[in-house]
Motif scaffolding. Sequence first.
Motif, PDB file in Angstrom:
ATOM      1  N   PHE A   1       0.833  -1.198   0.000  1.00 43.04           N
ATOM      2  CA  PHE A   1       0.000   0.000   0.000  1.00 43.04           C
ATOM      3  C   PHE A   1       0.861   1.239   0.000  1.00 43.04           C
ATOM      4  CE2 PHE A   1      -2.607  -3.287   1.857  1.00 43.04           C
ATOM      5  CZ  PHE A   1      -3.716  -3.199   1.043  1.00 43.04           C
TER       6      PHE A   1
ATOM      7  N   THR B   1       0.738   5.092   0.844  1.00 43.68           N
ATOM      8  CA  THR B   1      -0.072   6.109   1.491  1.00 43.68           C
ATOM      9  C   THR B   1       0.264   7.461   0.910  1.00 43.68           C
ATOM     10  OG1 THR B   1       0.058   4.791   3.455  1.00 43.68           O
ATOM     11  CG2 THR B   1      -0.738   7.027   3.722  1.00 43.68           C
ATOM     12  N   THR B   2      -0.764   8.167   0.478  1.00 42.11           N
ATOM     13  CA  THR B   2      -0.519   9.490  -0.080  1.00 42.11           C
ATOM     14  C   THR B   2      -1.281  10.543   0.694  1.00 42.11           C
ATOM     15  OG1 THR B   2      -2.310   9.128  -1.635  1.00 42.11           O
ATOM     16  CG2 THR B   2      -0.089   8.651  -2.393  1.00 42.11           C
ATOM     17  N   SER B   3      -1.722  10.190   1.902  1.00 44.82           N
ATOM     18  CA  SER B   3      -2.460  11.175   2.684  1.00 44.82           C
ATOM     19  C   SER B   3      -1.564  12.349   3.013  1.00 44.82           C
ATOM     20  CB  SER B   3      -2.928  10.547   3.985  1.00 44.82           C
ATOM     21  OG  SER B   3      -3.511   9.303   3.727  1.00 44.82           O
TER      22      SER B   3
ATOM     23  N   THR C   1     -10.047   7.969   0.232  1.00 38.01           N
ATOM     24  CA  THR C   1      -9.086   7.623  -0.817  1.00 38.01           C
ATOM     25  C   THR C   1      -9.617   6.459  -1.630  1.00 38.01           C
ATOM     26  OG1 THR C   1      -7.930   6.072   0.611  1.00 38.01           O
ATOM     27  CG2 THR C   1      -7.083   8.326   0.562  1.00 38.01           C
ATOM     28  N   GLU C   2      -9.042   6.287  -2.778  1.00 35.56           N
ATOM     29  CA  GLU C   2      -9.361   5.108  -3.577  1.00 35.56           C
ATOM     30  C   GLU C   2      -8.061   4.508  -4.080  1.00 35.56           C
ATOM     31  OE1 GLU C   2     -11.478   6.157  -7.121  1.00 35.56           O
ATOM     32  OE2 GLU C   2     -10.258   7.920  -7.475  1.00 35.56           O
ATOM     33  N   GLU C   3      -8.115   3.217  -4.287  1.00 33.66           N
ATOM     34  CA  GLU C   3      -6.944   2.505  -4.792  1.00 33.66           C
ATOM     35  C   GLU C   3      -6.953   2.632  -6.313  1.00 33.66           C
ATOM     36  OE1 GLU C   3      -4.965   0.992  -2.580  1.00 33.66           O
ATOM     37  OE2 GLU C   3      -3.590  -0.034  -3.926  1.00 33.66           O
TER      38      GLU C   3
ATOM     39  N   GLY D   1      -1.582   2.932  -6.418  1.00 35.66           N
ATOM     40  CA  GLY D   1      -1.567   3.141  -4.969  1.00 35.66           C
ATOM     41  C   GLY D   1      -2.804   3.902  -4.540  1.00 35.66           C
ATOM     42  N   GLU D   2      -2.757   4.429  -3.332  1.00 33.90           N
ATOM     43  CA  GLU D   2      -3.922   5.130  -2.806  1.00 33.90           C
ATOM     44  C   GLU D   2      -3.905   6.598  -3.187  1.00 33.90           C
ATOM     45  OE1 GLU D   2      -5.799   4.617   0.967  1.00 33.90           O
ATOM     46  OE2 GLU D   2      -4.465   2.914   1.351  1.00 33.90           O
TER      47      GLU D   2
ATOM     48  N   GLU E   1      -9.747  11.091  -3.147  1.00 32.74           N
ATOM     49  CA  GLU E   1     -10.813  11.165  -4.166  1.00 32.74           C
ATOM     50  C   GLU E   1     -10.715  12.432  -5.002  1.00 32.74           C
ATOM     51  OE1 GLU E   1     -14.692  10.638  -2.490  1.00 32.74           O
ATOM     52  OE2 GLU E   1     -14.367   8.480  -2.210  1.00 32.74           O
TER      53      GLU E   1
END
Length: 315
Positions: free
Chosen positions: A30, A32-34, A91-93, A152-153, A156
């Motif tokens: 995964f 993470t791009t938060s 988020t979406e994959e 990846g994530e 939206e």
Amino acid sequence: MRPFPKRILTFYLVIILTFLVGCQTQVPVFITTSPGSTNTPFQPVHPTATLTPQPTHTPTNTSTPIPTETPMPEPTNTFSPEPTEKTDPPTEEVTAGEVIVPILLYHHVSETIDTQYNVHPDRFAEQMKWLNDHGYSTITIADVARLILDGGELPERPVVLTFDDGYLDVYKNAYPIMQQYGYVGTFFIIGSTVDTTQNLSTKKLTNLINSGWEIGSHSMSHIDLNQGNNWEYEIIGSKSLLEGKLGVPILTFAYPYGLADAAVIRYTIDAGYTSAVGLGSNVTHDKNTLFFLNRKEVKSWYGLDFFEDFMPWTE
Ligand SMILES: [Zn+2]
């Protein structure tokens, strides 16, 4: 010799197959791009030799995702993020190939500078509020590159905020406003200006990195690379200088004036960057545009109607 009984042979085959299937475990990866979680520098993803960026200043938009040689493993149900008090953006994959994200370009954010390249801090604050009100989350250019290459994530409603030239007023005025919303930016720095008056110091750049910002190179001396021939100094030298001062990989390059012919693009790929940015209006990015990602400049007089017109999600 007696032939080996068929039943026994089948029995052993079943045992072997069961063992082999049992050994396979899927390990999903995964990304993470938060916002706020990008403090750790990205692992460099070296462009493959098969990358063939469009040899033109304005790559055409293609809505067909490029199939990749190494698709990401399907995520399994084992991914269940722990509930946190802070609400992370949805988020979406996404799979590798294509990413839809508007990339904005700013230069100055100042109360006093009177050029088209300056956005007044009040106006900038309105724009950040508009983005936040409409559910946008920021990612960096390095995120965009990694999503295109690996998937990846993705939030939206992602947006990339880029700043060119390394002006102090961005740090003073834009950075605190962005912090209110947990927004991060990608800052393209002219190597020779670091630690000089009116430009950013190593200390301030490090603060930005620690807040999740990405620092990219904007050459060493801001020349038109199509005219100049000192590419090693401008493209490789600036990367080494920034990496030496900041201690993180510099993965992204911004062509001065948004100008790059096919040879400049090729040189930038070979220099070890994972992506590069130019100018343009496309918000759909893929492998073909990875080394000329389109950015839309926000000019001093633009009102919120610009955002309504340009941004992909306005409801
Ligand atoms: Zn510039």
